[in-house]
Design a protein around this motif. Structure first.
Motif, PDB file in Angstrom:
ATOM      1  N   SER A 194       0.879  -1.157   0.000  1.00  0.00           N
ATOM      2  CA  SER A 194       0.000   0.000   0.000  1.00  0.00           C
ATOM      3  C   SER A 194       0.911   1.200   0.000  1.00  0.00           C
ATOM      4  N   SER A 195       0.387   2.359  -0.370  1.00  0.00           N
ATOM      5  CA  SER A 195       1.277   3.491  -0.526  1.00  0.00           C
ATOM      6  C   SER A 195       1.209   4.401   0.687  1.00  0.00           C
ATOM      7  N   ALA A 196       2.294   5.132   0.901  1.00  0.00           N
ATOM      8  CA  ALA A 196       2.343   6.032   2.042  1.00  0.00           C
ATOM      9  C   ALA A 196       1.407   7.212   1.840  1.00  0.00           C
ATOM     10  N   ASP A 197       0.996   7.802   2.962  1.00  0.00           N
ATOM     11  CA  ASP A 197       0.129   8.969   2.938  1.00  0.00           C
ATOM     12  C   ASP A 197       1.026  10.210   2.863  1.00  0.00           C
ATOM     13  N   ILE A 198       0.870  10.995   1.801  1.00  0.00           N
ATOM     14  CA  ILE A 198       1.721  12.173   1.596  1.00  0.00           C
ATOM     15  C   ILE A 198       0.870  13.439   1.596  1.00  0.00           C
ATOM     16  N   HIS A 199       1.348  14.469   2.274  1.00  0.00           N
ATOM     17  CA  HIS A 199       0.686  15.780   2.230  1.00  0.00           C
ATOM     18  C   HIS A 199       1.709  16.805   1.769  1.00  0.00           C
ATOM     19  N   ARG A 242       3.810   7.419  -8.308  1.00  0.00           N
ATOM     20  CA  ARG A 242       2.588   7.408  -9.125  1.00  0.00           C
ATOM     21  C   ARG A 242       1.392   7.892  -8.319  1.00  0.00           C
ATOM     22  N   SER A 243       1.354   7.527  -7.023  1.00  0.00           N
ATOM     23  CA  SER A 243       0.214   7.944  -6.199  1.00  0.00           C
ATOM     24  C   SER A 243       0.190   9.465  -6.062  1.00  0.00           C
ATOM     25  N   GLN A 244       1.350  10.100  -6.302  1.00  0.00           N
ATOM     26  CA  GLN A 244       1.438  11.556  -6.203  1.00  0.00           C
ATOM     27  C   GLN A 244       1.278  12.225  -7.561  1.00  0.00           C
ATOM     28  N   GLY A 245       0.880  11.437  -8.565  1.00  0.00           N
ATOM     29  CA  GLY A 245       0.616  12.051  -9.863  1.00  0.00           C
ATOM     30  C   GLY A 245       1.850  12.220 -10.716  1.00  0.00           C
ATOM     31  N   PHE A 246       3.007  11.682 -10.277  1.00  0.00           N
ATOM     32  CA  PHE A 246       4.189  11.753 -11.125  1.00  0.00           C
ATOM     33  C   PHE A 246       4.166  10.565 -12.069  1.00  0.00           C
ATOM     34  N   GLY A 247       4.626  10.786 -13.289  1.00  0.00           N
ATOM     35  CA  GLY A 247       4.753   9.675 -14.219  1.00  0.00           C
ATOM     36  C   GLY A 247       3.425   9.129 -14.672  1.00  0.00           C
ATOM     37  N   ALA A 301      -2.201  13.953 -14.026  1.00  0.00           N
ATOM     38  CA  ALA A 301      -2.663  12.611 -13.715  1.00  0.00           C
ATOM     39  C   ALA A 301      -3.282  12.586 -12.326  1.00  0.00           C
ATOM     40  N   ASN A 302      -4.296  11.781 -12.146  1.00  0.00           N
ATOM     41  CA  ASN A 302      -4.956  11.594 -10.847  1.00  0.00           C
ATOM     42  C   ASN A 302      -5.414  12.908 -10.215  1.00  0.00           C
ATOM     43  N   GLY A 303      -5.542  13.947 -10.994  1.00  0.00           N
ATOM     44  CA  GLY A 303      -5.977  15.222 -10.436  1.00  0.00           C
ATOM     45  C   GLY A 303      -5.071  15.704  -9.329  1.00  0.00           C
ATOM     46  N   LYS A 304      -3.799  15.286  -9.353  1.00  0.00           N
ATOM     47  CA  LYS A 304      -2.905  15.653  -8.255  1.00  0.00           C
ATOM     48  C   LYS A 304      -1.973  16.772  -8.678  1.00  0.00           C
ATOM     49  N   SER A 305      -2.446  17.677  -9.526  1.00  0.00           N
ATOM     50  CA  SER A 305      -1.478  18.632 -10.042  1.00  0.00           C
ATOM     51  C   SER A 305      -0.760  19.379  -8.917  1.00  0.00           C
ATOM     52  N   LYS A 306      -1.400  19.519  -7.747  1.00  0.00           N
ATOM     53  CA  LYS A 306      -0.701  20.264  -6.708  1.00  0.00           C
ATOM     54  C   LYS A 306       0.547  19.537  -6.224  1.00  0.00           C
ATOM     55  N   ALA A 307       0.540  18.224  -6.392  1.00  0.00           N
ATOM     56  CA  ALA A 307       1.701  17.465  -5.940  1.00  0.00           C
ATOM     57  C   ALA A 307       2.932  17.862  -6.712  1.00  0.00           C
ATOM     58  N   VAL A 308       2.736  18.334  -7.924  1.00  0.00           N
ATOM     59  CA  VAL A 308       3.883  18.606  -8.765  1.00  0.00           C
ATOM     60  C   VAL A 308       4.251  20.076  -8.704  1.00  0.00           C
ATOM     61  N   LYS A 309       3.545  20.814  -7.847  1.00  0.00           N
ATOM     62  CA  LYS A 309       3.800  22.249  -7.797  1.00  0.00           C
ATOM     63  C   LYS A 309       5.127  22.473  -7.090  1.00  0.00           C
ATOM     64  N   GLN A 310       6.185  22.391  -7.829  1.00  0.00           N
ATOM     65  CA  GLN A 310       7.502  22.491  -7.215  1.00  0.00           C
ATOM     66  C   GLN A 310       7.948  23.920  -7.038  1.00  0.00           C
ATOM     67  N   ALA A 311       8.657  24.164  -5.963  1.00  0.00           N
ATOM     68  CA  ALA A 311       9.274  25.466  -5.816  1.00  0.00           C
ATOM     69  C   ALA A 311      10.446  25.528  -6.785  1.00  0.00           C
ATOM     70  N   ALA A 312      10.884  26.712  -7.121  1.00  0.00           N
ATOM     71  CA  ALA A 312      12.015  26.833  -8.032  1.00  0.00           C
ATOM     72  C   ALA A 312      13.293  26.685  -7.232  1.00  0.00           C
ATOM     73  N   PHE A 313      14.323  26.161  -7.863  1.00  0.00           N
ATOM     74  CA  PHE A 313      15.573  25.954  -7.154  1.00  0.00           C
ATOM     75  C   PHE A 313      16.644  26.853  -7.715  1.00  0.00           C
ATOM     76  N   ALA A 314      17.196  27.707  -6.875  1.00  0.00           N
ATOM     77  CA  ALA A 314      18.161  28.671  -7.375  1.00  0.00           C
ATOM     78  C   ALA A 314      19.486  27.986  -7.627  1.00  0.00           C
ATOM     79  N   PRO A 315      20.165  28.338  -8.699  1.00  0.00           N
ATOM     80  CA  PRO A 315      21.496  27.780  -8.921  1.00  0.00           C
ATOM     81  C   PRO A 315      22.428  28.266  -7.813  1.00  0.00           C
ATOM     82  N   ALA A 316      23.437  27.482  -7.511  1.00  0.00           N
ATOM     83  CA  ALA A 316      24.319  27.840  -6.411  1.00  0.00           C
ATOM     84  C   ALA A 316      25.231  28.991  -6.806  1.00  0.00           C
ATOM     85  N   ALA A 317      25.390  29.241  -8.106  1.00  0.00           N
ATOM     86  CA  ALA A 317      26.336  30.247  -8.570  1.00  0.00           C
ATOM     87  C   ALA A 317      25.993  31.629  -8.030  1.00  0.00           C
TER      88      ALA A 317
END
Length: 368
Positions: free
Chosen positions: A40-45, A179-184, A192-208
């Motif tokens: 079974s899959s873990a519960d993610i928030h 997959r349960s989080q809508g990736f892939g 996928a799976n109406g989980k678009s919020k799961a993929v709402k990633q913050a932007a990552f600044a380059p270290a430079a």
């Protein structure tokens, strides 16, 4: 809420070595469909914290996942292996801070309570080298450690489809979690799976050190491009939007309005998150060394100019596209210097792109 009707999100990564591939979701889905389902899959928030949070003060993004520990779920027992496959040495790369009594991160305690409806003990896992954090929720210390490692692995893999695909085939239970989080999932990917919020990633600044001004890339498309056929030039600037540098984009509409009388009438926006409307622009971005991301094209026929905005979210793409178009129109009409004076942030972008003289070396944090 989400941005009405425009639920397009693609996980985004901006630090070096994490190349993105816009078509990844479909390929990854084929690869993983063969994996046996985990018990079974873990519960993610997915939690969103505020600028006041100690994590954001450390330079970490506003979003991260929390995993709730459950006995007997396979993914937790392989958490150490999965995470070390991504970061290498967990002991040096990752810090796990237990905060069972909400003393250090009361805001995260509240965010978990809002997401789950009850109060929980939790641990915060941070990976400063990759500007990522995640949360493990459990009553026991060991459970919190495992859940925090799983959540951090998910947060890191979400930024890099290649890594996600590899881990998903090595650890089917992790593939099931992704997959349960809508990736892939299928061609629409993030939806996928109406989980678009799961993929709402913050932007990552380059270290430079250059990370304090949004980078500008100059694109060139071939003569058979739809843009050129529509009477536009073959060359245009592209700008990537990042949350850390959002102040550079806040005036994009105003700057463009100084150059174009009525933006809504004179400018057309072509949003191409999946790179299928004008793939030649995607190819030009790759060639220019821009990060792989969803893009939007802003064109103004009256000035025969176009510009490209890159970002995972539609509003951010539109904003960046306006700024890129403003840059092209200002250059064509000889108004770069004047606008740089009125809008110092715009000036900093122009200077870093080499379009105007650098005002007093580098822009310091507190203005000029």
């Amino acid at each position: 809420g989400m941005m009405g009707g425009k639920g397009w999100f693609a996980p985004q990564a901006m630090y070096p070595g994490f190349a993105m591939n816009p078509g990844f979701t479909a390929q990854a889905a084929q690869k993983w469909s063969a994996s046996p389902a985990a018990t079974s899959s873990a519960d993610i928030h997915w939690l969103t914290i505020t600028e006041a949070s100690p994590l954001v003060q450390q330079g970490l993004p506003l979003e991260g996942p929390a995993a709730v520990y459950e006995k007997g779920v396979d993914v937790f027992s392989s958490s150490t292996h999965i995470l070390s496959d991504i970061v290498g040495d967990i002991s040096t790369e990752v810090t796990i801070t237990h905060d069972a009594d909400w003393e250090q991160f009361p805001d995260i305690g509240e965010a978990i309570k809002a997401a789950t409806g009850e109060e929980h003990c939790f641990a915060v896992a941070t990976c400063p080298g990759m500007s990522t954090w995640a949360i493990g929720v459990a009553n026991g210390w060991k459970g919190r450690e495992s859940a925090a490692r799983v959540a951090l692995a998910l947060a890191l893999a979400a930024q890099n489809p290649q890594i996600m695909a590899t881990l998903a085939s090595t650890y089917p239970e992790f593939g099931a979690l992704c997959r349960s989080q809508g990736f892939g999932g299928g061609a629409g990917g993030a939806q996928a799976n109406g989980k678009s919020k799961a993929v709402k990633q913050a932007a990552f600044a380059p270290a430079a050190a250059e990370a304090d001004v949004p980078p500008v890339h100059f694109l060139s498309v071939a003569g058979d491009s739809k843009l050129v056929l529509a009477g536009l030039p073959a060359d245009a600037p592209a700008i990537a939007h990042t949350k850390q540098l959002k102040e550079f984009f806040s005036n994009a509409h105003n700057i463009l309005s100084e150059l174009v009388e009525d933006v809504s009438a004179a400018v057309t926006f072509e949003d191409d998150p999946e790179w299928n409307v004008m793939p030649e622009v995607g190819a030009a971005l790759k060639e220019a060394g821009a990060e792989d991301n969803c893009y939007c094209i802003a064109a103004c026929e009256a000035h025969a100019c176009w510009g490209v905005g890159l970002a995972s979210g539609w509003k951010a793409r539109e904003s960046a596209a306006k700024l890129a178009l403003a840059m092209a129109v200002a250059q064509n009409t000889g108004r770069l210097e004047e606008l740089a004076q009125t809008y110092p942030e715009f000036g900093a972008v122009l200077a870093s792109a080499g379009l105007i003289e650098q005002p007093q070396k580098r822009r310091r944090k507190g203005g000029w």
